[in-house]
Scaffold this active site. Structure first.
Site, PDB file in Angstrom:
ATOM      1  N   LEU A   1      66.273  80.072  16.862  1.00 33.43           N
ATOM      2  CA  LEU A   1      65.774  81.287  17.515  1.00 33.43           C
ATOM      3  C   LEU A   1      64.249  81.337  17.500  1.00 33.43           C
ATOM      4  CD1 LEU A   1      68.417  84.002  16.457  1.00 33.43           C
ATOM      5  CD2 LEU A   1      68.328  82.638  18.548  1.00 33.43           C
TER       6      LEU A   1
ATOM      7  N   ALA B   1      68.199  71.258  21.367  1.00 33.43           N
ATOM      8  CA  ALA B   1      67.117  71.894  20.600  1.00 33.43           C
ATOM      9  C   ALA B   1      65.805  71.149  20.789  1.00 33.43           C
ATOM     10  CB  ALA B   1      67.489  71.927  19.119  1.00 33.43           C
TER      11      ALA B   1
ATOM     12  N   THR C   1      64.690  64.516  29.530  1.00 37.39           N
ATOM     13  CA  THR C   1      64.061  65.026  30.743  1.00 37.39           C
ATOM     14  C   THR C   1      63.528  63.891  31.616  1.00 37.39           C
ATOM     15  OG1 THR C   1      62.070  66.201  31.485  1.00 37.39           O
ATOM     16  CG2 THR C   1      61.991  65.326  29.268  1.00 37.39           C
ATOM     17  N   ASP C   2      63.358  64.171  32.903  1.00 40.40           N
ATOM     18  CA  ASP C   2      62.750  63.168  33.792  1.00 40.40           C
ATOM     19  C   ASP C   2      61.268  62.978  33.489  1.00 40.40           C
ATOM     20  OD1 ASP C   2      61.729  65.565  34.830  1.00 40.40           O
ATOM     21  OD2 ASP C   2      62.409  65.216  36.876  1.00 40.40           O
ATOM     22  N   GLU C   3      60.660  63.917  32.738  1.00 42.63           N
ATOM     23  CA  GLU C   3      59.213  63.815  32.498  1.00 42.63           C
ATOM     24  C   GLU C   3      58.836  62.605  31.658  1.00 42.63           C
ATOM     25  OE1 GLU C   3      56.959  67.253  31.625  1.00 42.63           O
ATOM     26  OE2 GLU C   3      58.190  68.549  32.886  1.00 42.63           O
TER      27      GLU C   3
ATOM     28  N   LYS D   1      59.415  64.044  23.784  1.00 40.29           N
ATOM     29  CA  LYS D   1      60.801  63.821  24.235  1.00 40.29           C
ATOM     30  C   LYS D   1      61.076  62.310  24.310  1.00 40.29           C
ATOM     31  CE  LYS D   1      63.556  66.363  25.413  1.00 40.29           C
ATOM     32  NZ  LYS D   1      64.623  67.077  24.643  1.00 40.29           N
TER      33      LYS D   1
ATOM     34  N   ASN E   1      63.870  69.270  36.930  1.00 39.42           N
ATOM     35  CA  ASN E   1      63.585  70.687  36.637  1.00 39.42           C
ATOM     36  C   ASN E   1      64.780  71.586  36.913  1.00 39.42           C
ATOM     37  OD1 ASN E   1      60.849  69.509  36.953  1.00 39.42           O
ATOM     38  ND2 ASN E   1      60.220  71.625  36.681  1.00 39.42           N
TER      39      ASN E   1
HETATM   40  P1  NAD Z   1      64.296  76.415  25.848  1.00 41.05           P
HETATM   41  O1  NAD Z   1      62.905  76.344  25.330  1.00 41.05           O
HETATM   42  O2  NAD Z   1      64.679  77.519  26.756  1.00 41.05           O
HETATM   43  O3  NAD Z   1      65.329  76.430  24.636  1.00 41.05           O
HETATM   44  C1  NAD Z   1      65.204  75.590  23.521  1.00 41.05           C
HETATM   45  C2  NAD Z   1      66.077  76.175  22.419  1.00 41.05           C
HETATM   46  O4  NAD Z   1      66.017  75.284  21.283  1.00 41.05           O
HETATM   47  C3  NAD Z   1      65.610  77.542  21.921  1.00 41.05           C
HETATM   48  O5  NAD Z   1      66.712  78.418  21.828  1.00 41.05           O
HETATM   49  C4  NAD Z   1      65.001  77.259  20.554  1.00 41.05           C
HETATM   50  O6  NAD Z   1      65.150  78.342  19.651  1.00 41.05           O
HETATM   51  C5  NAD Z   1      65.812  76.062  20.109  1.00 41.05           C
HETATM   52  N1  NAD Z   1      65.112  75.188  19.156  1.00 41.05           N
HETATM   53  C6  NAD Z   1      63.864  74.653  19.289  1.00 41.05           C
HETATM   54  N2  NAD Z   1      63.579  73.892  18.212  1.00 41.05           N
HETATM   55  C7  NAD Z   1      64.653  73.961  17.381  1.00 41.05           C
HETATM   56  C8  NAD Z   1      64.961  73.405  16.109  1.00 41.05           C
HETATM   57  N3  NAD Z   1      64.081  72.627  15.473  1.00 41.05           N
HETATM   58  N4  NAD Z   1      66.153  73.686  15.547  1.00 41.05           N
HETATM   59  C9  NAD Z   1      67.047  74.487  16.192  1.00 41.05           C
HETATM   60  N5  NAD Z   1      66.807  75.056  17.382  1.00 41.05           N
HETATM   61  C10 NAD Z   1      65.627  74.795  17.979  1.00 41.05           C
HETATM   62  O7  NAD Z   1      64.538  74.995  26.522  1.00 41.05           O
HETATM   63  P2  NAD Z   1      65.475  74.593  27.751  1.00 41.05           P
HETATM   64  O8  NAD Z   1      64.692  74.694  28.993  1.00 41.05           O
HETATM   65  O9  NAD Z   1      66.764  75.294  27.625  1.00 41.05           O
HETATM   66  O10 NAD Z   1      65.656  73.039  27.438  1.00 41.05           O
HETATM   67  C11 NAD Z   1      66.712  72.587  26.603  1.00 41.05           C
HETATM   68  C12 NAD Z   1      66.635  71.073  26.493  1.00 41.05           C
HETATM   69  O11 NAD Z   1      66.729  70.492  27.794  1.00 41.05           O
HETATM   70  C13 NAD Z   1      65.322  70.563  25.914  1.00 41.05           C
HETATM   71  O12 NAD Z   1      65.600  69.468  25.086  1.00 41.05           O
HETATM   72  C14 NAD Z   1      64.511  70.122  27.128  1.00 41.05           C
HETATM   73  O13 NAD Z   1      63.627  69.083  26.803  1.00 41.05           O
HETATM   74  C15 NAD Z   1      65.623  69.633  28.035  1.00 41.05           C
HETATM   75  N6  NAD Z   1      65.358  69.718  29.482  1.00 41.05           N
HETATM   76  C16 NAD Z   1      64.899  70.876  30.052  1.00 41.05           C
HETATM   77  C17 NAD Z   1      64.724  70.957  31.433  1.00 41.05           C
HETATM   78  C18 NAD Z   1      64.237  72.222  32.093  1.00 41.05           C
HETATM   79  O14 NAD Z   1      63.963  72.212  33.303  1.00 41.05           O
HETATM   80  N7  NAD Z   1      64.134  73.351  31.395  1.00 41.05           N
HETATM   81  C19 NAD Z   1      64.986  69.836  32.229  1.00 41.05           C
HETATM   82  C20 NAD Z   1      65.435  68.660  31.611  1.00 41.05           C
HETATM   83  C21 NAD Z   1      65.639  68.625  30.248  1.00 41.05           C
HETATM   84  O1  DAU Z   2      61.112  67.996  34.795  1.00 38.91           O
HETATM   85  C1  DAU Z   2      61.839  68.581  33.762  1.00 38.91           C
HETATM   86  C2  DAU Z   2      60.945  69.521  32.992  1.00 38.91           C
HETATM   87  O2  DAU Z   2      60.746  70.653  33.819  1.00 38.91           O
HETATM   88  C3  DAU Z   2      61.510  69.924  31.637  1.00 38.91           C
HETATM   89  O3  DAU Z   2      61.611  68.783  30.819  1.00 38.91           O
HETATM   90  C4  DAU Z   2      60.615  70.970  30.967  1.00 38.91           C
HETATM   91  O4  DAU Z   2      61.212  71.409  29.765  1.00 38.91           O
HETATM   92  C5  DAU Z   2      60.474  72.146  31.927  1.00 38.91           C
HETATM   93  O5  DAU Z   2      59.596  73.110  31.365  1.00 38.91           O
HETATM   94  C6  DAU Z   2      59.943  71.684  33.274  1.00 38.91           C
HETATM   95  O6  DAU Z   2      58.568  71.226  33.176  1.00 38.91           O
HETATM   96  P1  DAU Z   2      57.477  71.568  34.300  1.00 38.91           P
HETATM   97  O7  DAU Z   2      56.137  71.483  33.704  1.00 38.91           O
HETATM   98  O8  DAU Z   2      57.732  70.802  35.545  1.00 38.91           O
HETATM   99  O9  DAU Z   2      57.918  73.115  34.599  1.00 38.91           O
HETATM  100  P2  DAU Z   2      57.040  74.450  34.798  1.00 38.91           P
HETATM  101  O10 DAU Z   2      58.001  75.494  35.259  1.00 38.91           O
HETATM  102  O11 DAU Z   2      56.187  74.736  33.628  1.00 38.91           O
HETATM  103  O12 DAU Z   2      56.111  74.051  36.009  1.00 38.91           O
HETATM  104  C7  DAU Z   2      56.661  73.633  37.257  1.00 38.91           C
HETATM  105  C8  DAU Z   2      55.502  73.275  38.159  1.00 38.91           C
HETATM  106  O13 DAU Z   2      54.794  74.473  38.492  1.00 38.91           O
HETATM  107  C9  DAU Z   2      54.480  72.363  37.507  1.00 38.91           C
HETATM  108  O14 DAU Z   2      53.972  71.469  38.483  1.00 38.91           O
HETATM  109  C10 DAU Z   2      53.384  73.304  37.028  1.00 38.91           C
HETATM  110  C11 DAU Z   2      53.425  74.422  38.063  1.00 38.91           C
HETATM  111  N1  DAU Z   2      53.068  75.772  37.556  1.00 38.91           N
HETATM  112  C12 DAU Z   2      53.662  76.229  36.427  1.00 38.91           C
HETATM  113  C13 DAU Z   2      53.343  77.477  35.930  1.00 38.91           C
HETATM  114  C14 DAU Z   2      53.974  77.985  34.651  1.00 38.91           C
HETATM  115  C15 DAU Z   2      52.170  76.551  38.289  1.00 38.91           C
HETATM  116  O15 DAU Z   2      51.655  76.131  39.342  1.00 38.91           O
HETATM  117  N2  DAU Z   2      51.871  77.796  37.792  1.00 38.91           N
HETATM  118  C16 DAU Z   2      52.409  78.287  36.634  1.00 38.91           C
HETATM  119  O16 DAU Z   2      52.044  79.417  36.224  1.00 38.91           O
END
Ligand code: NAD
Ligand code: DAU
Length: 364
Positions: A34, A81, A133-135, A163, A188
């Site tokens: 959390l 996580a 992630t693709d990043e 990652k 994303n």
């Molecule tokens: P998020 O930040 O919304 O959620 C992460 C969760 O992990 C939170 O609830 C946090 O409390 C928990 N957490 C963090 N560190 C922890 C720890 N040490 N022990 C236990 N819990 C912990 O992230 P999300 O966007 O839901 O992403 C989840 C996973 O998917 C991540 O590994 C992220 O790299 C991956 N991912 C995200 C995206 C995206 O677009 N959001 C895309 C591809 C992969």
């Molecule tokens: O590609 C997968 C990843 O996508 C995940 O691994 C990450 O956890 C997730 O956060 C996301 O990363 P990005 O950096 O691509 O997402 P974000 O929503 O932060 O930004 C998306 C795009 O928009 C990026 O090019 C940055 C831009 N951006 C973001 C914010 C927050 C803006 O232009 N303005 C903003 O205020």
């Protein structure tokens, strides 16, 4: 049967737990520390559901994780996580090294101690699915082919480097110790319960609050968008049938420039919730300082998961973004609750106090 989900109170993890229990009666033990991004409100519909056991704790807490594994005997772990926001990793990389790298290492070691003495066939049927992630593949030129599973690992931000490091650990625990792992690389995500520090929810929330819509740099960076529930169904499919020790890219072939995403959300809101002054939401767009080291383009080649496992996304970008905007309009209480003091502090750090909150919107 039981699975252990880590990070299951975050954006993707909570969607995964909700979707899993909507389709299956297999118990979910949900371990989440959390952090600011974890929110039990996402899981409130499971409050009285005995198939969901929430445990507040850290994946790096070896004593707690060992105790959970012995008590619940999960057949699989799905590891969500992590610290997940690129901009936060630029301001404070230490948390990312600790949670994403050291945390994954400690989790792998706890799981190895539990898994090693398991009798056959529980041992060979066990799975550790690592959500990446693709990043980790770095940035693509405009005309370069999309990332395949064989693309070089070239992370550019502290987040993606952390990652990638965790992915390497997962791979090594398979090759060295035989732990049956699977790793997914998704593009994303967007959808319900997305914390409004990320582009899509930030734009929806700021638009409705009459604030500026901050677009980094020229807004021509490209991301490949997937509705979160499609990511969850892909993970479930990989867990079910993925080939152990391999990786799967997950994406929906939806490349979009950031500025187009912002404009798309503005026009949806113009229809669903017109501004009281009758002006278009696009008037609130403001071009702001670019993210340091900003990756220009991500794109996922999803042919492996489609052909090998028969997975396809259910949503197009058009249907997914319409559902998402509607979800935020219908869940203003959720938005208000996550906009705590900690959230306000972050907005001030990232965008500067009056700049993002009070400055006059600039037309695009
Ligand atoms: P998020 O930040 O919304 O959620 C992460 C969760 O992990 C939170 O609830 C946090 O409390 C928990 N957490 C963090 N560190 C922890 C720890 N040490 N022990 C236990 N819990 C912990 O992230 P999300 O966007 O839901 O992403 C989840 C996973 O998917 C991540 O590994 C992220 O790299 C991956 N991912 C995200 C995206 C995206 O677009 N959001 C895309 C591809 C992969
Ligand atoms: O590609 C997968 C990843 O996508 C995940 O691994 C990450 O956890 C997730 O956060 C996301 O990363 P990005 O950096 O691509 O997402 P974000 O929503 O932060 O930004 C998306 C795009 O928009 C990026 O090019 C940055 C831009 N951006 C973001 C914010 C927050 C803006 O232009 N303005 C903003 O205020």
């Amino acid at each position: 049967m039981t699975i252990l989900v880590t990070g299951g109170a975050g954006f993707i993890g909570s969607n995964f737990v909700l979707d899993w229990l909507a389709k299956s009666d297999e118990t979910v033990v949900n371990l989440d520390k959390l952090s600011y991004a974890g929110n039990l409100q996402n899981l409130s519909s499971l409050e009285k559901d005995s198939r969901h056991l929430f445990v507040k704790g850290d994946i790096g807490d070896a004593t707690l994780v060992a105790e959970l594994l012995v008590r619940h005997q999960p057949r699989a772990i799905v590891n969500f996580a992590a610290e997940s926001h690129v901009d936060r990793s630029i301001h404070g990389p230490g948390e990312f090294v600790q949670n994403n790298i050291v945390g994954t290492y400690q989790l792998l070691e706890s799981v190895r101690s539990y898994w090693s003495p398991l009798p056959a066939p529980a041992k060979s049927n066990f799975r550790f699915l690592h959500v990446s992630t693709d990043e980790v593949f770095g940035s693509l030129d405009k005309s370069a082919p999309a990332f395949t599973e064989r693309h070089a690992i070239e992370p550019n931000s502290p987040y993606s480097a952390s990652k990638a490091a965790s992915d390497h650990l997962v791979r090594a625990w398979h090759h060295t110790y035989g732990l049956p792992v699977l790793t997914t690389h998704c593009s994303n995500n967007y959808g319900p319960y997305h914390f409004p520090e990320k582009l899509i929810p930030l734009v929806i929330v700021n638009a409705l609050a009459g604030k500026t819509l901050p677009v980094y740099g020229d807004g021509q960076q490209i991301r490949d968008w997937l509705y979160v529930k499609d990511h969850c169904s892909a993970i479930a499919r990989v867990l079910e049938a993925g080939q152990v020790g391999t990786t799967y890219n997950i994406g929906g072939w939806n490349e979009k420039a950031n500025l187009d995403i912002v404009r798309n959300i503005c026009s949806l809101l113009d229809t669903l919730k017109p501004r009281s002054d009758g002006k278009p939401y696009q008037d609130q767009i403001a071009f702001v300082t670019d993210r340091p080291g900003h990756d220009r383009r991500y794109a996922i080649d999803a042919r492996k998961i489609e052909q090998e496992l028969g997975w396809k996304p259910a949503e197009s970008f058009e249907t997914g973004i319409a559902k998402t905007v509607q979800w935020y309009l219908s869940n203003q209480d959720w938005v208000a609750n996550v906009q705590s003091g900690a959230y306000r502090d972050w907005v001030q750090t990232q965008y500067g106090a009056p700049a993002a909150e009070e400055a006059s919107p600039v037309a695009a």
